[in-house]
Design a protein around this motif. Sequence first.
Motif, PDB file in Angstrom:
ATOM      1  N   ALA A  77       0.821  -1.216   0.000  1.00 33.30           N
ATOM      2  CA  ALA A  77       0.000   0.000   0.000  1.00 33.30           C
ATOM      3  C   ALA A  77       0.852   1.262   0.000  1.00 33.30           C
ATOM      4  CB  ALA A  77      -0.947  -0.005   1.201  1.00 33.30           C
ATOM      5  N   SER A  78       1.925   1.271   0.789  1.00 36.09           N
ATOM      6  CA  SER A  78       2.766   2.470   0.869  1.00 36.09           C
ATOM      7  C   SER A  78       3.465   2.742  -0.460  1.00 36.09           C
ATOM      8  CB  SER A  78       3.793   2.327   1.995  1.00 36.09           C
ATOM      9  OG  SER A  78       4.622   1.192   1.776  1.00 36.09           O
ATOM     10  N   ARG A  81       0.889   4.174  -2.900  1.00 35.94           N
ATOM     11  CA  ARG A  81       0.626   5.591  -2.631  1.00 35.94           C
ATOM     12  C   ARG A  81       1.751   6.454  -3.191  1.00 35.94           C
ATOM     13  NH1 ARG A  81      -1.051   3.235   2.518  1.00 35.94           N
ATOM     14  NH2 ARG A  81      -3.334   3.223   2.586  1.00 35.94           N
ATOM     15  N   THR A 242      -5.536   2.699  -4.345  1.00 33.71           N
ATOM     16  CA  THR A 242      -5.146   3.253  -3.051  1.00 33.71           C
ATOM     17  C   THR A 242      -6.347   3.748  -2.266  1.00 33.71           C
ATOM     18  OG1 THR A 242      -4.666   5.396  -4.108  1.00 33.71           O
ATOM     19  CG2 THR A 242      -2.826   3.882  -3.811  1.00 33.71           C
ATOM     20  N   ARG A 243      -7.331   4.314  -2.956  1.00 30.59           N
ATOM     21  CA  ARG A 243      -8.536   4.763  -2.252  1.00 30.59           C
ATOM     22  C   ARG A 243      -9.312   3.571  -1.709  1.00 30.59           C
ATOM     23  NH1 ARG A 243     -13.506   6.494  -4.533  1.00 30.59           N
ATOM     24  NH2 ARG A 243     -12.524   6.550  -6.591  1.00 30.59           N
ATOM     25  N   SER A 246      -7.454   2.273   1.336  1.00 29.82           N
ATOM     26  CA  SER A 246      -7.669   3.145   2.491  1.00 29.82           C
ATOM     27  C   SER A 246      -9.035   2.888   3.114  1.00 29.82           C
ATOM     28  CB  SER A 246      -7.555   4.621   2.076  1.00 29.82           C
ATOM     29  OG  SER A 246      -6.254   4.917   1.618  1.00 29.82           O
ATOM     30  N   GLU A 249      -8.869  -0.359   5.028  1.00 33.38           N
ATOM     31  CA  GLU A 249      -8.157  -0.227   6.288  1.00 33.38           C
ATOM     32  C   GLU A 249      -9.029   0.410   7.360  1.00 33.38           C
ATOM     33  OE1 GLU A 249      -4.767   2.042   5.211  1.00 33.38           O
ATOM     34  OE2 GLU A 249      -3.742   0.373   4.213  1.00 33.38           O
TER      35      GLU A 249
END
Length: 330
Positions: A77-78, A81, A242-243, A246, A249
Motif C-alpha cells: 500500500a505504501s 501511494r 489506493t482509495r 484506504s 483499512e
Amino acid sequence: MLERNRVVGQRIARVMCAASGLMEVPVVDDPAELHKVLSKRPLLLGCDAADLDLALEWAAERYPTLNLMVWTSGNVASVLRAALGEARLSNVMGWPTFESMPRPWEIALSVKRLLNPLAAPPRLSDMLSWGATIVKWRPRSSDERDRAVSEVSHWAERAGAPTRIAERLGELAHELLMNAMYGAPIDRRGRPRYSHDRKQSLTLEENEIPTLRLGTDGERIALQAHDPFGRLRRHDVFEGITRGLSAREVSGGPDDQVLDTSRGGAGLGMLKIYSAGAVLLVDVTPRSSTLVTSFYDLDVNPREFRSLPASVHFFERQAALAEPVEQSER
C-alpha cells in the motif's frame, strides 16, 4: 539496480540483462555506491521498497530520464501511494516470501516494456508457459456477458481452481466486462454512451464489442479484458486502488464489503480487480485500446493468497505511432 542482498541482486540483474538485450546492469548493495555506477541519463532503476525514498528523491531531483521499478515482500500500500504521486513509478512488484526473488517474468516484462514503450503488448499466450490453453469470448449484449461470466467460472474450475476461486474469477470477469461494456464506449463527441446507467440492458455496436480471454498453463490462470477505446488512465488505476485500500483499512472488512461511494464507487471496482489476482497488468494505447490482465497462481493456498503482496503494472503506448492492438489467440 540497488538491492541489499547481493545474491538476490545478481539473480534479478541476470533477468534484467537478458530482457534488455544484454545491456549492462550494474548492481550495488550500498546506496552510497549507487551514484558512482549510474550513467548521466539512466533509463531504469530497480530497488526494494526499503530504498524507495532514495529512489524517488533521485528521480525527482537528479535524473529526469529515470524510470523506477520497485519490489517488496511487505506492505504494498505504501509503495502504491508513492506511485500515485510519481508517474515514473508504474511497476510495483509483490514478492512472495516463499520465492527466492521477485517473479522473473514480471521483471522481464517490465524491462522490455519500459525500454521499448512503443512495442505492442505481448499476447496472453506469450505471458504463460508454452502449451497454454486460451478461451475467448466477445459478448455483445448483457445476456452474452452473463453467459461469459458463467463460463469463466466453469473453465477456471476445469483448469484446477478451487470452487471458491473459480467463483471469484467469475466475479472478476463480470467487473472487467462491466467496465469494458458500460464504462469504455464513447460517442463521436467523446461522451460516454452507457456509463450513466449500468443496470440497463444493452446491445453494443460492432466497433464497441470487447474481448474477454481466459488462459491457463496449469500453474497460473490469467483473465484478460480488451476494449477498443483506450480511456483508462494511470491515475484512475493507482488512485482507485489506493482509495479502495484506504477504505478497507478504515472499515477493517474484506474487499467485497468495502464501498467508497464518494466518486461513484470506483475505489471498490479497481480494488476488486487488483485484489482478485497476484499480478495486475494494465496496458493502454490512448483512444485505441485498453488491456487489463489479472494472473492467479494455482499453486498458492487460497488462505495464504489473501496475505500475499500483489503486483500492479501500468504501461502506456503513444497512439500516434502504435498500430491497433488485437490479439490472435483462438
